[in-house]
Design an enzyme around this catalytic site. Structure first.
Site, short mmCIF file in Angstrom:
data_model
loop_
_atom_site.label_atom_id
_atom_site.label_comp_id
_atom_site.label_asym_id
_atom_site.label_seq_id
_atom_site.Cartn_x
_atom_site.Cartn_y
_atom_site.Cartn_z
N CYS A 1 -26.38 -1.49 1.37
CA CYS A 1 -27.64 -1.97 1.96
C CYS A 1 -28.77 -1.85 0.95
O CYS A 1 -29.76 -2.57 1.03
CB CYS A 1 -27.99 -1.15 3.20
SG CYS A 1 -26.79 -1.44 4.48
N CYS B 1 -31.54 -7.67 8.67
CA CYS B 1 -30.30 -7.16 8.10
C CYS B 1 -29.08 -7.81 8.76
O CYS B 1 -28.96 -7.84 9.98
CB CYS B 1 -30.27 -5.65 8.26
SG CYS B 1 -29.38 -4.86 6.93
N CYS C 1 -25.14 -1.08 9.70
CA CYS C 1 -25.09 0.39 9.67
C CYS C 1 -25.51 0.99 11.01
O CYS C 1 -26.32 0.41 11.74
CB CYS C 1 -26.04 0.94 8.60
SG CYS C 1 -25.49 0.57 6.93
N ASP D 1 -12.95 -18.11 -8.96
CA ASP D 1 -11.93 -18.01 -7.91
C ASP D 1 -12.54 -17.51 -6.59
O ASP D 1 -12.20 -17.98 -5.51
CB ASP D 1 -10.81 -17.06 -8.36
CG ASP D 1 -9.66 -17.08 -7.38
OD1 ASP D 1 -9.06 -18.16 -7.22
OD2 ASP D 1 -9.40 -16.04 -6.73
N CYS E 1 -29.29 1.23 12.13
CA CYS E 1 -30.14 0.28 11.39
C CYS E 1 -31.03 -0.49 12.37
O CYS E 1 -30.54 -0.97 13.40
CB CYS E 1 -29.27 -0.70 10.60
SG CYS E 1 -30.23 -2.00 9.77
#
Lengths: 401, 401
Positions: B166, B388, B380, B360, B383
């Site tokens: 994060c 986020c 999280c 790739d 959080c």
């Protein structure tokens, strides 16, 4: 391992003692002399709840797993004192789960593994498995006695902890070398060691397999909602700080399992569930590895996650931390936090995939002629224990470094 | 990332400023309109040492990487104040290494990757790489401007941090969504995200390859004595405690690299060297992930290890933590502790194996039709940041969960 230290605050009184039946030794006077012994080393647990006292006493007196203040002499008495105080609560927990199944499973795994080994690696057959527990019967002394009585020379010391930690695998091996020296058996056996196998493909398969079975407890339509919560026993940050390899090796196992599942599921056009690794069973006030399993469960509940599958990843059989702590304590907490579908996977126990993996680990080890893994000699920074990372009377020194 | 906070106590006075040449934009008015943009997101670094002040100011004002006490308003001024105080020392470090090479390498990697992508995945060609740094030019705003000017619609936001944190990948993506919203560009681009790739086989190959080259700095007869010291930037335990995935993902990368080397070397009849994972660049007094790289170097020296190969594993280009901290600071400490052969591997920089891996990763992502990894939505615990784990205007919603 420290579950024993936790206060069983939710014990239901009056629960009946329901121990597993005593397990008979598999040795027989008619069996041919084993050419190769495989010593299954683990911490063990009290098969019968009334064995909890001596189990805890050995645990609290072991300075490899817990260093009480005051030095070894003080720990002998302080360990005994703490064990006595803790015994009633912990014994009640063992009563709830019907005793520790670890002896039953270890002996089963060892026996079945040897049957496969005899076919897979006939050069070293017949193989025979022996069990050496650190804190419960059969203890290291008993295993040494049995191997001596059988006339075995070549022994593979096989740690049953997939990931190395000085507090578990290290403690078991230190105890082994200590007993071999104490009893002047240095020349009796030729040793090699399987000290860790966190990424072994068969082990990873076995855990993945348990997850796939575990997911069957949810409706298939809900699979994408499930959070896979890998839970490993925590360790003190003091241990992590010394460079113990447990935390990175457990994380390595978890990532390998999820990588394998992701490949499999992507090929099937499905999306692998989210996952997180957390650490359970912390005790005391000093910092341990985080996040804790309990905090993650609480956090998931608060975030309105309703589907959680807990996967124990650092132990190969069910034990008090799975059967009692996850299956009863965390299950109750999950319910309180609104997780309506809280499930967990069975330990590897009698898994055929796992037993095949054990046989593969041993046969690969025997074929390689190695004495130990490349990591065995990577002693922790600041470690001063004289026996740590030793090998007494190695079976061959050709590959030693 | 926090190297900037550390006091450069061993700076040699009078070292000349030796910045890299300014890098020219690769866009051209004659080039065809890109069908697919690949936005290379990283923290960046001051290409010219005199850019250190603004770089540090952005870093200390970013509450995703460091939460100073007092809330966002206070951090704006406190961050500026700390940055100003730190600038002279950190600028001197950048002078020692000739400025940060991260822009040069990111642009090179992006360009070369797109050449391969155009062949590998012609359906989405032509591809064009853009760079968005969190703390240095080109900033997110500049990348958005450039993509808009080029008339791009489809963008792959490609985190250049192999492992998610994060504090790094999370901060870069939050900044992206913030800027897109601020500038009302929600409908301008169709997004998908490559948020992590810690076990990607090509990335693992590229790190292994650097280790094999790194080992060439030692006599072959000494290879078995070498300790491979993987070093990743540390993170505060507060971040680990929230369930940030960085620590287990870094450990996963390390175990995958060593597993691959072990297979390769065992086939060649050689024994893989020992290794350890440590964490560098801690700042302040609160606990961070351990063991620290400095402690491990000291411990290895005290144990009479003479051969150490440091491998940065969580950054794809060389930067101040490799060129200055490992290459100068730790090298000096290693010498003081008697490690006579202290070496380190080059960052992935211009590695062809790595550039192939980048291509790739993107082509696999485009083929899969996925919007992000299964882990992206694993926010999280605790959080509360609104942006986020968001995605604005996803390219397709068919595979979203």
């Amino acid at each position: 391992m420290f579950q024993s230290l936790r206060i069983a605050c939710r014990l239901r009184p009056g629960v009946r003692f329901a121990a597993t039946a005593p397990v008979q030794s598999v040795s027989s006077e008619l069996a041919p002399r084993p050419q190769t012994a495989v010593l299954m080393m683990n911490m063990g647990g009290p098969s019968h709840p009334e064995d909890t006292g001596p189990f805890l006493q050995r645990l609290f007196q072991d300075r490899d797993i817990i260093e009480l203040p005051g030095g070894p002499f003080v720990q002998k008495y302080l360990g005994e004192f703490i064990a006595k105080r803790r015994t009633p609560d912990v014994q009640a927990q063992y009563e709830l789960i019907g005793g520790s199944p670890i002896r039953k499973w270890t002996e089963h795994q060892g026996e079945e593994m040897c049957k496969i080994l005899d076919v897979k690696h006939p050069e070293s057959a017949p193989h025979k498995a022996y069990t050496a527990f650190r804190y419960a019967h059969p203890l290291t002394d008993e295993a040494l006695d049995e191997m001596e009585a059988d006339g075995v020379r070549r022994v593979v010391a096989f740690s049953q902890f997939p990931q190395w930690s000085c507090t578990t695998s290290g403690s078991s091996l230190n105890e082994l070398w200590r007993k071999v020296k104490e009893r002047k058996m240095e020349a009796n056996f030729d040793w090699s060691i399987i000290d860790r196998w966190p990424l072994h493909a068969g082990f990873i398969d076995a855990v993945s397999d348990r997850i796939l079975t575990g997911l069957e407890q949810f409706d298939e339509a809900d699979h994408h909602k499930v959070v896979i919560l890998f839970s490993a026993h925590s360790v003190p940050m003091k241990v992590v700080n010394k460079g113990d390899h447990y935390v990175p090796e457990v994380a390595g196992s978890v990532k390998a399992v999820m990588d394998q599942l992701q490949t499999k599921w992507t090929n099937e056009g499905k999306r692998v569930p989210r996952h997180i690794l957390a650490w359970q069973s912390k005790v005391g006030y000093l910092p341990w590895m985080v996040p804790s399993t309990a905090d993650v469960i609480e956090g998931l509940g608060k975030r309105n996650s309703k589907h959680v599958l807990v996967v124990p990843v650092a132990f190969t059989s069910d034990h008090i931390e799975t059967l009692y702590e996850i299956g009863m304590e965390y299950a109750e907490e999950a319910e309180e936090h609104g997780i309506s579908h809280f499930k967990w996977t069975e330990g590897l126990n009698g898994s055929k995939v796992f037993i095949n993996a054990l046989a593969d680990i041993v046969s690969t080890h025997l074929k390689s002629g190695e004495l130990y893994s490349p990591q065995y000699k990577m002693k922790c920074i600041g470690c001063t224990k004289p026996l740590c990372r030793q090998i007494i009377n190695p079976a061959t020194s050709s590959t030693s470094n």
